[in-house]
Design an enzyme around this catalytic site. Structure first.
Site, PDB file in Angstrom:
ATOM      1  CE  LYS A  32      -2.265   1.861   3.641  1.00 33.29           C
ATOM      2  NZ  LYS A  32      -2.164   3.328   3.616  1.00 33.29           N
ATOM      3  CG  ASP A  59      -4.772   4.695   1.448  1.00 33.13           C
ATOM      4  OD1 ASP A  59      -5.906   5.145   1.222  1.00 33.13           O
ATOM      5  OD2 ASP A  59      -4.309   4.560   2.604  1.00 33.13           O
ATOM      6  CE  LYS A  61      -7.672   6.884   3.803  1.00 34.68           C
ATOM      7  NZ  LYS A  61      -6.235   6.596   3.849  1.00 34.68           N
ATOM      8  CG  ASP A  64     -12.445  18.179  -5.651  1.00 32.60           C
ATOM      9  OD1 ASP A  64     -13.425  18.919  -5.845  1.00 32.60           O
ATOM     10  OD2 ASP A  64     -11.281  18.599  -5.581  1.00 32.60           O
ATOM     11  CB  THR A 120      -9.882   3.334  12.090  1.00 39.41           C
ATOM     12  OG1 THR A 120      -8.776   3.733  11.298  1.00 39.41           O
ATOM     13  CG2 THR A 120     -10.489   2.076  11.514  1.00 39.41           C
ATOM     14  NE  ARG A 211       1.797   2.427  13.146  1.00 35.46           N
ATOM     15  CZ  ARG A 211       1.002   3.350  13.679  1.00 35.46           C
ATOM     16  NH1 ARG A 211       1.515   4.255  14.493  1.00 35.46           N
ATOM     17  NH2 ARG A 211      -0.277   3.382  13.415  1.00 35.46           N
TER      18      ARG A 211
END
Ligand code: C5P
Length: 231
Positions: A32, A59, A61, A64, A120, A211
């Site tokens: 990603k 990614d 996102k 508009d 999240t 991570r």
């Protein structure tokens, strides 16, 4: 349904990314690439990684007006990434326009388009008091409605928490779920986390792991553990 582990490559530069990827030689994990890497290295990095045979979830996102998103997705389509995304908050018309933009190139036609439902990092307090979502609606209600909108717009799936993956499975849609931690790892800034095994149980289609892999003492072993639990 297809299931895979996607490594969130949140690195400061492509040199750091390539250093990280060295021990993964021959494994070609799904990667990603997010805003940080993309804004630093640009589309060239994505082209390079695709040439090397990596599957890419870009990614960025997008959010508009429909016309702008359509034009942006036409350009993005030429990169031939495997998955990309928009915010479901942009509405059904915007999501349809994004799909149309991707469909304008042969490579873009093959790119899966998914919608971010509720981040999240947004909890019910923010949802009700900052974003003024009706206080009798929970984030699960919002996720379900946004996923139905994305489905209506002809998208392939959504990004949501693993804890909401079962809602998405119920409506027969694909879920890509970040917020994954191997048992015993720190949650860091994530609020609602699941292990790869639990995400599988809840019905996630793809897990996004940052991570727990990138900061592990042995990233390859951590990746293999995620694959073993999830795939
Ligand atoms: O390191 P960690 O596993 O927490 O990384 C999760 C990745 O997923 C990050 O790249 C983050 O930007 C992304 N993400 C997320 N929550 C969302 C959407 C994307 O954590 N709702």
């Amino acid at each position: 349904m297809e299931r895979d582990v996607i490594i969130a490559c949140d690195f400061k530069s492509k040199e750091e990314l390539y250093e990280f990827l060295k021990p993964f030689k021959g494994m070609n994990p799904y990667l990603k690439i997010g805003m940080e890497m993309y804004f630093k290295e640009g589309p060239e990095l994505v082209r390079e990684l695709k040439k090397q045979g990596f599957k890419i979830f870009l990614d960025l996102k997008a959010h508009d007006i429909p016309n702008t998103v359509k034009a942006a997705m036409e350009k993005l389509g030429s990169l031939g990434v495997d998955i990309t995304n928009v915010h479901a908050e942009g509405g059904i018309e915007m999501m349809k326009a994004a799909r149309e933009g991707l469909n304008m190139t042969e490579t873009g036609k093959k790119t899966k388009l998914i919608a971010v439902t509720v981040l999240t990092s947004i909890n019910d307090d923010v949802l009700h008091n900052e974003l003024l979502i009706d206080s009798n609606k929970t984030s699960a209600d919002v996720v379900r409605k946004y996923a139905l909108n994305a489905k209506e717009a002809g998208l392939d799936g959504v990004v949501c928490s693993a804890l909401e993956a079962s809602i998405i499975k119920e409506i027969g849609f694909m879920s890509v779920t970040p917020g994954i931690r191997l048992a015993g790892d720190s949650k860091d800034d994530q609020k609602r986390v699941a292990t790869p095994a639990y995400a599988k149980e809840l019905g996630s289609s793809y897990i996004v792991v940052g991570r727990s892999i990138t900061k592990a003492t042995d990233p390859v072993a951590a990746y293999k553990q995620c694959v073993k639990e999830f795939c």
